[in-house]
Design an enzyme around this catalytic site. Structure first.
Site, short mmCIF file in Angstrom:
data_model
loop_
_atom_site.label_atom_id
_atom_site.label_comp_id
_atom_site.label_asym_id
_atom_site.label_seq_id
_atom_site.Cartn_x
_atom_site.Cartn_y
_atom_site.Cartn_z
N ASP A 139 -6.76 26.51 10.42
CA ASP A 139 -6.81 27.66 11.31
C ASP A 139 -5.56 27.75 12.19
OD1 ASP A 139 -7.51 29.69 13.05
OD2 ASP A 139 -9.12 28.59 14.04
N SER A 303 4.75 43.52 17.10
CA SER A 303 4.41 44.35 15.95
C SER A 303 4.03 45.70 16.49
CB SER A 303 3.25 43.73 15.17
OG SER A 303 3.01 44.48 13.99
#
Ligand SMILES: *[C@@H]1O[C@H](CO)[C@@H](O)[C@H](O)[C@H]1NC(C)=O
Ligand SMILES: *[C@@H]1O[C@H](CO)[C@@H](O)[C@H](O)[C@H]1NC(C)=O
Ligand SMILES: *[C@@H]1O[C@H](CO)[C@@H](O)[C@H](O)[C@H]1NC(C)=O
Ligand SMILES: *[C@@H]1O[C@H](CO)[C@@H](O)[C@H](O)[C@H]1NC(C)=O
Length: 433
Positions: A139, A303
């Site tokens: 993860d 982003s």
């Protein structure tokens, strides 16, 4: 004060998840989902979405909560304190410990296969701890290495492979240390801590902190192929008290040929995690390297732009941030991205009943371009079809984030080979072969 507010929010979410008797009826659906019928995709979509929203403490639309009933009780020998979650910067009161850990790798690399569960909801890889091998979920959005182990009740470990520290010659208990992590999806784990030798495909750390759960949430108990998590975000998010511990990657980094690891996650096929090497046979073209913003301990980047099907890039939200998170199933982007994308998909709707964007399974899905730190990456349309929710309806792998942070999960990785570089804190990405 901040963490108290979070605690309240978490309990609010737990209450939301278990409030309605209508949702209890749906429990049967989840049982069905675990029968290995390759065609049944059930309600994985909304559940995956809910899981992500909760992991990051994002607002949960009622429609999503309703569509994705989740069981959140903790199965435990002793009831843990709950609801601390991701630690914020400066909260730990000290630098990461674990200074004695030492890494090694025969040729400076370590390579393991990663295998998807049904619908690619998660990817599991073998990790050897004190000579015992368990499949863990790597993860990149958290920083604890915790495992199912022999302290848990047999009810909690049935069907799981467990780590038994008493059978390891190299285990040592870390006196007085404890951990408690809540991923905010109602899933979590808590327990005590020791150290042991961890080997991931030839990359080895001695005296790696191993967190031994004495309590785990039901969703982990039921996920019998998953025997724990291996966190690969920055060590500042590690939850061990009183001395915060370093991740496997932080410990092994200096012994690797290159101080990086790569994620090669495939759609319904085995892929790999590799430490210390970028395997150029896994992607086409040159790899793009972009700076990582480590402020919050994530593999985070700006982003703020997107395009649909190679069209002109548009701004979603100026300065918007996203994280690369292998531990999340879906791709949660700015709402403007999801809206504009599904506007190009015939029959797509933001479906209150299903709790997210759905479309007719027969629809042609265009590719999506997303800004990753200033360069556009492509997510293939076929990877955006996440799961069938009924006869004709499919649930989108791209959904809207309900808070500022965008989370680029496994849907993004299926289209892109990604390198996490801890030497210069950059992310590298390239289109998968
Ligand atoms: C599963 O899907 C395949 C391909 O669509 C189909 O041929 C098969 O009959 C389905 N199996 C079941 C059990 O529905
Ligand atoms: C490193 O060593 C392992 C084990 O001997 C081998 O399988 C692997 O191919 C080697 N990797 C490289 C990049 O040389
Ligand atoms: C880095 O991340 C922090 C926290 O998310 C954010 O406030 C900051 O604006 C980001 N920095 C840059 C340069 O994007
Ligand atoms: C970071 O490291 C990678 C691989 O080692 C290299 O290709 C890239 O140019 C570096 N980027 C920066 C900004 O230093």
């Amino acid at each position: 004060m901040q963490s108290f507010a979070k605690l309240l929010l978490l309990f609010g979410l737990l209450a939301l998840a278990s409030a309605s008797p209508v949702r209890i009826q749906k429990r049967g659906v989840y049982k069905v989902e675990r029968v290995p019928n390759p065609n049944y995709t059930g309600r994985n979509g909304p559940r995956a979405l809910l899981k992500t929203l909760r992991k990051y403490r994002m607002p949960i639309p009622a429609s999503v909560a309703g569509a994705a009933q989740q069981q959140t009780e903790m199965i435990s020998k002793r009831e843990p304190k709950r609801g601390k979650g991701h630690r914020q910067k400066g909260q730990n009161g000290g630098a990461a410990a674990g200074g004695q850990a030492a890494g090694s790798a025969a040729n400076g690399t370590g390579l393991v296969t990663t295998t998807p569960e049904a619908n690619d909801v998660e990817y599991l890889s073998p990790v050897t701890i004190g000579g015992q091998t368990l499949n863990l979920d790597f993860d990149s959005g958290s920083s604890d290495l915790w495992v199912f182990n022999s302290q848990l009740s047999t009810a909690a470990t049935q069907g799981h492979t467990i780590y038994d520290p008493t059978q390891s010659k190299t285990f040592a208990l870390m006196q007085g240390a404890s951990f408690e992590i809540s991923y905010g999806d109602g899933s979590g784990a808590a327990g005590n801590v020791g150290t042991d030798t961890v080997d991931i495909g030839g990359a080895t750390v001695t005296k790696q902190a191993i967190e031994l759960a004495t309590a785990v949430s039901r969703s982990f108990v039921e996920d019998t192929n998953n025997n724990g998590l291996l966190g690969l975000a920055f060590s500042q998010l590690n939850t061990v008290q009183p001395a915060q511990q370093k991740t496997f990657f932080d410990n092994v980094k200096s012994s690797l040929a290159e101080p990086l690891f790569t994620a090669d996650l495939r759609a319904q096929a085995a892929g790999a995690y590799e430490f210390g090497r970028v395997d150029t046979s896994k992607f086409t073209g040159a790899m793009t390297w972009v700076p990582v913003n480590t402020t919050d301990g994530f593999w985070q980047f700006t982003s703020e732009k997107f395009a649909v099907d190679g069209g002109t890039p548009q701004t979603s939200t100026a300065g918007a941030q996203a994280i690369a998170d292998t531990g999340t199933t879906l791709l949660l982007a700015d709402p403007a991205v999801a809206q504009a994308y599904y506007a190009q998909v015939d029959g797509a709707v933001d479906d209150q009943q299903q709790g997210g964007f759905t479309f007719p399974c027969s629809a042609q899905l265009p590719d999506l371009q997303l800004d990753v730190g200033g360069t556009m990456a492509t997510v293939k349309g076929t990877d955006i079809n996440f799961a069938q929710v009924d006869d004709q309806t499919c649930f989108g792998g791209l959904q809207a984030t309900t808070a500022g942070l965008q989370i680029y999960g496994d849907i993004f990785f299926k289209s892109n080979f990604v390198a996490f570089n801890g030497g210069n804190n950059t992310l590298g990405f390239a289109q998968h072969v």
